[in-house]
Design a protein around this motif. Structure first.
Motif, PDB file in Angstrom:
ATOM      1  N   GLY A 212       8.826 -14.464 -35.639  1.00 27.03           N
ATOM      2  CA  GLY A 212       8.233 -14.925 -37.071  1.00 27.03           C
ATOM      3  C   GLY A 212       8.506 -14.290 -38.199  1.00 27.03           C
TER       4      GLY A 212
ATOM      5  N   LYS B 139       4.823 -24.729 -44.448  1.00 23.01           N
ATOM      6  CA  LYS B 139       5.733 -23.401 -44.684  1.00 23.01           C
ATOM      7  C   LYS B 139       5.924 -22.686 -46.182  1.00 23.01           C
ATOM      8  CE  LYS B 139       7.882 -24.522 -40.414  1.00 23.01           C
ATOM      9  NZ  LYS B 139       9.273 -25.040 -39.410  1.00 23.01           N
TER      10      LYS B 139
ATOM     11  N   ASP C 278      15.209 -21.793 -40.273  1.00 21.26           N
ATOM     12  CA  ASP C 278      14.034 -22.232 -40.543  1.00 21.26           C
ATOM     13  C   ASP C 278      13.450 -21.761 -41.856  1.00 21.26           C
ATOM     14  OD1 ASP C 278      11.164 -22.897 -40.629  1.00 21.26           O
ATOM     15  OD2 ASP C 278      10.634 -22.368 -38.548  1.00 21.26           O
ATOM     16  N   LEU C 279      14.072 -20.575 -42.466  1.00 23.27           N
ATOM     17  CA  LEU C 279      13.563 -20.118 -43.615  1.00 23.27           C
ATOM     18  C   LEU C 279      14.399 -20.993 -44.605  1.00 23.27           C
ATOM     19  CD1 LEU C 279      13.353 -16.249 -43.168  1.00 23.27           C
ATOM     20  CD2 LEU C 279      11.503 -17.780 -43.817  1.00 23.27           C
TER      21      LEU C 279
ATOM     22  N   THR D  44       8.230 -18.990 -41.299  1.00 19.58           N
ATOM     23  CA  THR D  44       8.811 -19.627 -40.165  1.00 19.58           C
ATOM     24  C   THR D  44       7.525 -20.290 -39.186  1.00 19.58           C
ATOM     25  OG1 THR D  44       8.805 -17.992 -38.537  1.00 19.58           O
ATOM     26  CG2 THR D  44      10.886 -18.374 -40.565  1.00 19.58           C
TER      27      THR D  44
ATOM     28  N   CYS E  43       9.638 -18.783 -33.539  1.00 17.03           N
ATOM     29  CA  CYS E  43      10.822 -18.972 -33.147  1.00 17.03           C
ATOM     30  C   CYS E  43      11.244 -18.205 -31.904  1.00 17.03           C
ATOM     31  CB  CYS E  43      11.888 -18.561 -34.376  1.00 17.03           C
ATOM     32  SG  CYS E  43      11.611 -19.559 -35.886  1.00 17.03           S
TER      33      CYS E  43
ATOM     34  N   THR F  76      13.280 -24.448 -45.669  1.00 22.41           N
ATOM     35  CA  THR F  76      12.236 -24.348 -46.604  1.00 22.41           C
ATOM     36  C   THR F  76      12.520 -23.921 -48.085  1.00 22.41           C
ATOM     37  OG1 THR F  76      10.634 -24.166 -44.708  1.00 22.41           O
ATOM     38  CG2 THR F  76       9.769 -23.699 -47.015  1.00 22.41           C
TER      39      THR F  76
ATOM     40  N   ALA G  43      14.988 -18.634 -36.535  1.00 28.28           N
ATOM     41  CA  ALA G  43      14.321 -18.222 -37.740  1.00 28.28           C
ATOM     42  C   ALA G  43      14.964 -18.231 -39.003  1.00 28.28           C
ATOM     43  CB  ALA G  43      13.795 -16.764 -37.606  1.00 28.28           C
TER      44      ALA G  43
END
Length: 378
Positions: free
Chosen positions: A14, A50, A76-77, A64, A67, A80, A73
């Motif tokens: 994470g 998030k 995911d970042l 995140t 992950c 956002t 990860a």
């Protein structure tokens, strides 16, 4: 005092990324996080899962989920951040990340209006008010609580690797501090921040937390902001040593290094090994060297005082960890580290931008905004 630990099934990952909100006209930090987060949350009919408030209203933390790989990860970042950037652009606000903002005065910044942050300011006064600093935190899941403290202690050997690689805070309120990472020194001012105590195991960690709470030093273990710490609720070891990183490319490097090291230590404990534990004086000296000199540091590698360039140490650890990285599907990201070292750390790129512009720091802000937007293409 019993502290429950939620174990992970594998070395999950994470990442938390503290982003600066910058007025695109003035290049100064701007305290619009309340408006920005309210707007982005309304789209989802509730608090955004998030994107979160931080101490200062000129910062938003992007996190995140849990992950399994560095690539997951990163994606995911990125999702956002892209969402946040769209809302920020409507307010003429840009996103960037560096350990410190090159020009903004901390005294001009507003604190986020929550009970937790007001309590932090009341207790620590100017030491907390000056925390106009930004970092990247990497969580790595571990499989049992009794592994947490040995892994924290073993990771201290690699603290200068992470700090020198991520150093991005040479400037403070318009002046060159002479350090690669001034942020790491600012944060040490808090009584429960900085280097962790090298405890003997989970039992001693529980006793120490109980003493801190009984003596009103802290209200919860969330207020122990060590450079590397166990996070019982998440079942992770959390590396908090890194300066803010301007790009997803750099975050990928750091996350891969963290995940591989924790995976190696976790498996060595399974195999009955006793993990290495560097002397406290060596850890403190190496942190200072990384903060002062960044990638030009020579770090102490044993108790006799032998030294090695941190660049060589980084090259060696990448080579050593490649078999683990392949198993964790992050070898591509780990192998970016030598390319980043050759490209130059953020503190070096910032100083180069200032030198090219007669010492002016507004172009440094422009550089950081561009690196967040476009990446480094390592």
């Amino acid at each position: 005092m019993r502290i429950d630990f939620t174990p992970s099934q594998r070395t999950s990952l994470g990442v938390e990324w503290e982003l600066e909100l910058v007025d695109l006209d003035t290049r100064q930090l701007t305290g619009v996080s309340n408006d920005l987060l309210a707007e982005i949350s309304l789209e989802g009919d509730g608090e955004h899962p998030k994107a979160k408030h931080e101490l200062l209203q000129s910062c938003v933390e992007v996190i995140t989920g849990v992950c399994q790989t560095v690539a997951e990860a990163r994606a995911d970042l990125a999702g956002t951040v892209d969402e946040l950037a769209g809302y920020a652009a409507k307010q003429n606000v840009g996103l960037m990340c560096s350990g410190t903002h090159p020009i903004t005065d901390w005294a001009s910044q507003e604190v986020t209006d929550t009970e937790r942050y007001h309590a932090l300011i009341e207790r620590n006064q100017w030491m907390a008010r000056q925390l106009q600093i930004f970092g990247v935190h990497v969580h790595c899941g571990i499989r049992a609580p009794e592994k947490a403290i040995p892994i924290v202690n073993a990771l201290l050997q690699y603290l200068p690797h992470f700090l020198s690689l991520s150093a991005s805070s040479p400037y403070w309120i318009g002046s060159d501090t002479g350090l690669a990472s001034y942020r790491s020194k600012v944060f040490e001012a808090l009584p429960t921040a900085g280097l962790p105590y090298q405890l003997s195991g989970w039992d001693e960690f529980e006793r120490y937390m109980e003493i801190l709470m009984a003596s009103n030093a802290i209200e919860s273990i969330r207020e122990v902001w060590w450079d590397i710490r166990p996070h019982p609720n998440f079942g992770t070891v959390e590396l908090r040593i890194c300066d803010g990183l301007p790009s997803l490319d750099e975050i990928s490097c750091v996350a891969a290094l963290a995940q591989c090291l924790v995976e190696r230590f976790d498996r060595q404990l399974d195999d009955g090994y006793t993990l290495p534990e560097p002397r406290p004086w060596l850890v403190r000296e190496n942190k200072w060297r990384a903060a002062r000199y960044g990638l030009d540091a020579e770090i102490v590698i044993d108790n006799t005082g032998r030294v090695q360039p941190v660049k060589d140490a980084l090259y060696a650890v990448v080579e050593d960890l490649l078999p683990i990285a392949r198993r964790l599907e992050c070898s591509d990201e780990l192998e970016l580290i030598p390319k980043l070292v050759e490209r130059g750390g953020s503190y070096q790129r910032q100083r180069a931008a200032a030198a090219e512009n007669g010492g002016r720091l507004e172009p440094v802000v422009d550089l950081l905004l561009a690196e967040m937007r476009d990446g480094l293409a390592l």
